[in-house]
Design a protein around this motif. Structure first.
Motif, mmCIF file in Angstrom:
data_model
loop_
_atom_site.group_PDB
_atom_site.id
_atom_site.type_symbol
_atom_site.label_atom_id
_atom_site.label_comp_id
_atom_site.label_asym_id
_atom_site.label_seq_id
_atom_site.Cartn_x
_atom_site.Cartn_y
_atom_site.Cartn_z
ATOM 1 N N LEU A 132 -74.373 0.441 31.620
ATOM 2 C CA LEU A 132 -74.953 1.027 30.171
ATOM 3 C C LEU A 132 -74.503 2.461 30.005
ATOM 4 N N GLU A 133 -73.861 3.153 30.901
ATOM 5 C CA GLU A 133 -73.180 4.478 30.571
ATOM 6 C C GLU A 133 -71.774 4.037 29.863
ATOM 7 N N GLN A 134 -71.048 3.113 30.619
ATOM 8 C CA GLN A 134 -69.794 2.731 29.749
ATOM 9 C C GLN A 134 -69.941 2.007 28.657
ATOM 10 N N GLU A 135 -70.865 1.155 28.421
ATOM 11 C CA GLU A 135 -70.913 0.255 27.246
ATOM 12 C C GLU A 135 -71.742 0.999 26.105
ATOM 13 N N ASP A 136 -72.744 1.799 26.439
ATOM 14 C CA ASP A 136 -73.593 2.454 25.330
ATOM 15 C C ASP A 136 -74.037 3.730 25.718
ATOM 16 N N GLY A 137 -73.121 4.508 26.248
ATOM 17 C CA GLY A 137 -73.412 5.740 26.627
ATOM 18 C C GLY A 137 -73.867 6.655 25.389
ATOM 19 N N ASP A 138 -73.300 6.538 24.308
ATOM 20 C CA ASP A 138 -73.768 7.370 23.213
ATOM 21 C C ASP A 138 -75.373 7.176 22.939
ATOM 22 N N THR A 139 -75.822 6.143 23.011
ATOM 23 C CA THR A 139 -76.977 5.622 22.653
ATOM 24 C C THR A 139 -77.955 6.178 23.908
ATOM 25 N N LEU A 140 -77.336 6.277 25.186
ATOM 26 C CA LEU A 140 -78.266 6.632 26.200
ATOM 27 C C LEU A 140 -78.320 8.320 25.999
ATOM 28 N N LYS A 141 -77.399 8.936 25.574
ATOM 29 C CA LYS A 141 -77.160 10.449 25.224
ATOM 30 C C LYS A 141 -78.344 10.770 24.080
ATOM 31 N N GLN A 142 -78.280 9.848 23.144
ATOM 32 C CA GLN A 142 -79.251 10.046 22.193
ATOM 33 C C GLN A 142 -80.727 9.818 22.757
ATOM 34 N N VAL A 143 -81.108 8.972 23.439
ATOM 35 C CA VAL A 143 -82.494 8.679 23.846
ATOM 36 C C VAL A 143 -82.626 9.975 24.877
ATOM 37 N N LEU A 144 -81.807 10.331 25.970
ATOM 38 C CA LEU A 144 -82.072 11.157 26.841
ATOM 39 C C LEU A 144 -81.381 12.619 26.290
ATOM 40 N N ASN A 145 -81.921 12.941 24.912
ATOM 41 C CA ASN A 145 -81.208 14.240 24.501
ATOM 42 C C ASN A 145 -81.816 15.424 25.015
ATOM 43 N N ASP A 146 -81.331 16.752 24.618
ATOM 44 C CA ASP A 146 -81.418 17.778 25.268
ATOM 45 C C ASP A 146 -82.915 18.195 24.996
ATOM 46 N N SER A 147 -83.717 17.688 23.849
ATOM 47 C CA SER A 147 -84.947 18.074 23.696
ATOM 48 C C SER A 147 -85.849 17.577 24.961
ATOM 49 N N LEU A 148 -85.667 16.648 25.589
ATOM 50 C CA LEU A 148 -86.304 16.224 26.874
ATOM 51 C C LEU A 148 -86.294 17.072 27.817
ATOM 52 N N SER A 149 -87.517 17.719 28.225
ATOM 53 C CA SER A 149 -87.836 18.766 29.044
ATOM 54 C C SER A 149 -88.875 18.441 30.093
ATOM 55 N N PHE A 182 -97.973 21.217 34.609
ATOM 56 C CA PHE A 182 -96.606 20.236 34.388
ATOM 57 C C PHE A 182 -96.608 19.607 33.003
ATOM 58 N N SER A 183 -95.574 19.564 32.386
ATOM 59 C CA SER A 183 -95.142 19.212 31.282
ATOM 60 C C SER A 183 -94.100 18.408 30.802
ATOM 61 N N ILE A 184 -94.241 17.668 29.728
ATOM 62 C CA ILE A 184 -93.075 17.106 29.301
ATOM 63 C C ILE A 184 -92.968 16.963 27.548
ATOM 64 N N GLU A 185 -91.883 17.321 27.416
ATOM 65 C CA GLU A 185 -91.716 17.698 25.870
ATOM 66 C C GLU A 185 -90.228 16.874 25.529
ATOM 67 N N TYR A 186 -90.450 15.932 24.250
ATOM 68 C CA TYR A 186 -89.628 15.226 23.974
ATOM 69 C C TYR A 186 -89.717 15.108 22.349
ATOM 70 N N ARG A 187 -88.237 14.964 21.780
ATOM 71 C CA ARG A 187 -88.086 14.885 20.218
ATOM 72 C C ARG A 187 -87.011 13.696 20.171
ATOM 73 N N VAL A 188 -87.390 12.756 19.221
ATOM 74 C CA VAL A 188 -86.666 11.761 18.853
ATOM 75 C C VAL A 188 -85.158 12.408 18.398
ATOM 76 N N ASP A 189 -84.189 11.782 18.748
ATOM 77 C CA ASP A 189 -82.848 11.961 17.948
ATOM 78 C C ASP A 189 -83.007 11.501 16.623
ATOM 79 N N PRO A 190 -82.542 12.639 15.588
ATOM 80 C CA PRO A 190 -82.605 12.025 14.099
ATOM 81 C C PRO A 190 -81.750 10.773 13.785
#
Length: 608
Positions: free
Chosen positions: A373-390, A408-416
């Motif tokens: 998944l990292e090799q074939e679709d690494g860009d999408t993986l980084k979009q999903v798990l972007n830096d907004s995920l905390s 405990f908290s989870i924050e997440y914003r979808v990559d535009p």
């Protein structure tokens, strides 16, 4: 039915603490023991808050809704309320696994708060809600549900639920149920102790392989909990974006590469099972966990049912080949032939080795999949798990290593870019937060007892009520009434029919193209009743939702609606013992709308 209430309240605590336990000790704090203590909490008092916020994109929603010709503001009003939900338990008491009580509020949106008071034992739960005219109860034994189900079958179908399944060789056997309860009591404690041992082994092993979290620290503080100054270890940590993925990869790698550790773990598990072999063998778990199709017994929400194993020779199939084929399929699924298997049974050591091998293979496959998944679709993986995920956590742990405070908290914003690519319109992200305090841990706690009265409403009965009947259980000006009626629209009713030229019992059209529908069918669909007035020789249709009485006579257009005489467009007709009435006139009398769909269906709808 045993509700593990304390486990429901602490689920976020345990999950996040496991993530936090990247090493067994941080600045002198033994996280391994902390997690063990959390799983051993039997009683406690405390407070608890859970909040979920969905970040709506109202502009996108309005645009999509208006394109479909709908009212955007009405939909947005509903979404605003249900996109922000908060549960606040002001005080809970957990006496043991089956006795608990709590009081708090459930808030929709920013201001729509509904107070509640919940109390439960192993047999009964009672809930009081703000705005309700009476308390609600749940029978945790399942007996109430069984009686209601039986009553429904008897009144609607003319035979009981037990009679229905008696024909299929299913029956309720109270003696067997009693035997199962006695058997569980005899062997349950010993088996539970064994499972606890196994759980601790798995916990120790898992924690020993959890990777470190970079931003993890412990501070020594003193905080006020329930009016008491308590010295605490303050454990704080955070994971962001791809850090979560990298942490998970390290965990999978650590487990996949530890064949020796897994073999040791399963060896210890098998040893425990062997030492308690009698308990596991004598306790027929199928009585609790298996269904009709797999075991001897099943406990369901409607009560304990026993299943008599089928004798294929007595089954009433016309073609015996079907039986042979069915048996053959079962044997294939089980990996056996109809003849006795000649393969020798596996030894415990061989079983253990096979389990470890299969687990290692599964972990290796997961490891390969993550790398691919990292090799074939690494860009999408980084979009999903972007830096907004905390993911953040903050725990206050006392000197006995019991968790006393939790954040405990989870924050997440979808990559535009991802949002546009996947057409994820309508929301931009979400936030989940929980906070709690706990005291009197494993101390003497007395939960408030549930109390029922003659007016208490059984929650099991609600599915058998019309929406307008449910609304009547609450004060008219109560917030919950407004939510149920105006936002969830539970009082909405729909009757539909169509012309079936091959049937003499359904809707038909007169020569003047007037739709005629069965009177009993629509009035009962809307929760009303039909009766016959012998004195007036008339049929009486009573609509309970609107308190409307309609008197009709076969062959006549004259009707009386709530004492007022009127004439309908066509006379009432009797066909094949069924009374038919003009659909539009009936809809008007019931305060309903009538329309024809493009597919030819007649629809009569209302919201009383």
């Amino acid at each position: 039915m045993n509700l593990k209430l304390k486990k429901v309240l602490s689920v976020f605590m345990i999950l996040s603490m496991i993530i936090a336990a990247g090493c067994q000790a941080v600045d002198g704090l033994n996280l391994n023991q902390v997690i063990k203590n959390m799983t051993k909490v039997k009683s406690a008092e405390g407070t608890y808050e859970f909040e979920f916020k969905l970040a709506l994109n109202e502009e996108e929603i309005a645009e999509q809704v208006e394109l479909e010709g709908e009212d955007a503001e009405e939909l947005l009003s509903q979404l605003r309320n249900f996109s922000q939900i908060k549960l606040a338990v002001d005080h809970y008491k957990v006496q043991d696994e089956t006795h608990a009580s709590m009081k708090g509020t459930l808030t929709f949106g920013e201001h729509n708060a509904i107070g509640f008071d919940l109390r439960m034992t192993d047999k009964l739960m009672v809930i009081k809600l703000d705005g309700a005219k009476q308390p609600f109860s749940i029978d945790l034994t399942g007996e109430r549900q069984r009686l209601l189900t039986n009553h429904y079958y008897e009144t609607e179908l003319g035979f009981s639920y037990e009679e229905l399944y008696a024909d299929e060789e299913y029956y309720i056997d109270e003696e067997l149920y009693g035997d199962a309860e006695a058997e569980y009591a005899a062997y349950g404690e010993e088996m539970i102790a064994a499972i606890q041992q196994i759980s601790e082994l798995v916990t120790d092993y898992s924690i020993g392989h959890l990777p470190n979290i970079e931003r993890l620290k412990v501070e020594h503080t003193t905080e006020m909990i329930r009016g008491e100054q308590v010295a605490l270890f303050n454990l704080q940590g955070e994971l962001k974006g791809m850090e979560l993925w990298n942490w998970a990869k390290k965990l999978v790698n650590a487990l996949a590469n530890d064949r020796e550790g897994l073999e040791k773990l399963f060896n210890e598990i098998f040893t425990i099972v062997s030492e308690h072999e009698d308990s596991f063998a004598n306790l027929d778990l199928s009585m609790i966990s298996q269904g009709f199709y797999t075991g001897n017994y099943e406990y369901t929400a409607a009560g304990p049912y026993a299943y008599v194993e089928e004798d294929y020779e007595e089954l009433d199939f016309e073609n015996e080949d079907i039986i042979d084929e069915f048996i053959s399929m079962e044997n294939e699924e089980a990996g056996t032939d109809s003849d006795e298997s000649t393969e020798p049974e596996m030894t415990p050591e061989e079983i253990q080795a096979q389990v470890v091998e299969e687990l290692i293979n599964a972990l290796q496959e997961l490891k390969r999949s993550m790398n691919e998944l990292e090799q074939e679709d690494g860009d999408t993986l980084k979009q999903v798990l972007n830096d907004s995920l905390s993911i953040k956590f903050n725990y206050g742990i006392d000197m006995s290593l019991d968790v006393r405070k939790q954040g405990f908290s989870i924050e997440y914003r979808v990559d535009p870019a991802l949002k546009e690519e996947q057409e994820l319109y309508g929301f931009d992200g979400f936030t989940i937060t929980t906070n709690s305090q706990m005291w009197n841990v494993n101390g003497e706690v007395k939960a408030l007892e549930p109390v029922t009265t003659l007016s208490t409403v059984s929650i099991e009965s609600l599915p058998y009520l019309q929406g307008y009947e449910v609304i009547r259980l609450f004060e008219e000006d109560a917030l919950i009434s407004n939510i149920l009626r105006n936002q969830l629209h539970i009082t909405e009713q729909t009757y539909w029919s169509f012309v079936d030229e091959e049937s003499d019992y359904g809707m038909y059209l007169t020569n003047n193209k007037l739709a005629m529908i069965p009177a009993r069918e629509i009035i009962e669909e809307f929760g009303g009743k039909v009766s016959y007035d012998k004195v007036k020789n008339s049929i009486v249709l009573y609509d309970d939702a609107t308190n409307t009485t309609i008197e009709i006579q076969t062959g006549s257009r004259d009707v009386i609606v709530n004492g007022v005489e009127a004439q309908w467009a066509a006379p009432v007709q009797a066909r094949n013992g069924i009374t038919f009435i003009p659909a539009r006139d009936m809809a008007n009398a019931l305060g309903a709308d009538i329309s024809w769909s493009n597919s030819g269906y007649l629809e009569i709808t209302r919201e009383p």
